[in-house]
Scaffold this motif. Sequence first.
Motif, PDB file in Angstrom:
ATOM      1  N   PHE A  67      45.925  24.112  38.488  1.00  0.00           N
ATOM      2  CA  PHE A  67      45.591  25.006  39.337  1.00  0.00           C
ATOM      3  C   PHE A  67      46.384  26.027  40.074  1.00  0.00           C
ATOM      4  N   ALA A  68      47.639  24.932  40.095  1.00  0.00           N
ATOM      5  CA  ALA A  68      48.745  25.994  40.467  1.00  0.00           C
ATOM      6  C   ALA A  68      49.005  26.746  40.115  1.00  0.00           C
ATOM      7  N   ASP A  69      49.587  26.883  38.423  1.00  0.00           N
ATOM      8  CA  ASP A  69      50.017  28.138  37.397  1.00  0.00           C
ATOM      9  C   ASP A  69      48.673  28.382  37.923  1.00  0.00           C
ATOM     10  N   ALA A  70      47.873  28.355  37.825  1.00  0.00           N
ATOM     11  CA  ALA A  70      46.899  30.081  37.480  1.00  0.00           C
ATOM     12  C   ALA A  70      46.806  31.306  38.546  1.00  0.00           C
ATOM     13  N   ALA A  71      46.947  29.759  39.604  1.00  0.00           N
ATOM     14  CA  ALA A  71      47.330  30.739  41.026  1.00  0.00           C
ATOM     15  C   ALA A  71      48.186  31.944  41.005  1.00  0.00           C
ATOM     16  N   ARG A  72      49.162  30.871  40.275  1.00  0.00           N
ATOM     17  CA  ARG A  72      50.066  31.650  40.298  1.00  0.00           C
ATOM     18  C   ARG A  72      50.416  32.873  39.473  1.00  0.00           C
ATOM     19  N   GLN A  73      49.924  32.365  38.307  1.00  0.00           N
ATOM     20  CA  GLN A  73      49.888  33.825  37.174  1.00  0.00           C
ATOM     21  C   GLN A  73      48.723  35.123  37.488  1.00  0.00           C
ATOM     22  N   ALA A  74      47.934  34.296  39.028  1.00  0.00           N
ATOM     23  CA  ALA A  74      46.542  35.671  39.589  1.00  0.00           C
ATOM     24  C   ALA A  74      47.307  35.788  40.418  1.00  0.00           C
ATOM     25  N   GLY A  75      48.259  35.752  41.124  1.00  0.00           N
ATOM     26  CA  GLY A  75      49.422  36.757  41.948  1.00  0.00           C
ATOM     27  C   GLY A  75      48.423  36.102  43.506  1.00  0.00           C
ATOM     28  N   ILE A  76      47.628  34.549  43.623  1.00  0.00           N
ATOM     29  CA  ILE A  76      47.424  34.309  45.178  1.00  0.00           C
ATOM     30  C   ILE A  76      48.133  33.831  45.556  1.00  0.00           C
ATOM     31  N   LEU A  77      48.986  32.957  44.955  1.00  0.00           N
ATOM     32  CA  LEU A  77      49.419  31.345  45.022  1.00  0.00           C
ATOM     33  C   LEU A  77      50.494  31.819  46.615  1.00  0.00           C
ATOM     34  N   ALA A  78      50.446  31.222  47.768  1.00  0.00           N
ATOM     35  CA  ALA A  78      51.551  31.066  49.011  1.00  0.00           C
ATOM     36  C   ALA A  78      52.689  31.083  48.855  1.00  0.00           C
TER      37      ALA A  78
END
Length: 78
Positions: A67-78
């Motif tokens: 999940f963290a990897d997907a969020a990072r790739q989507a540019g939404i990880l804080a």
Amino acid sequence: MSYKSFPNPIRIIIRSSQELIIATAWDAVEFLRNWPACRDRAYRRALQHCLDALDGITSPKKAHAAFADAARQAGILA
């Protein structure tokens, strides 16, 4: 059903000003159902790992990482 807690919560930024805390595989699945970015390979991997964690097939740690990897790739990880 257990919500399968993540090792540590993940902060997501939505609409450039709101933050959301994802603390369990269940939270992640709920967020992934309304994913604000491209539903690419990382998204599909995160969804599958989170669903598998809820079913006890994989660990919450593995779901957390996906999940963290997907969020990072989507540019939404804080």
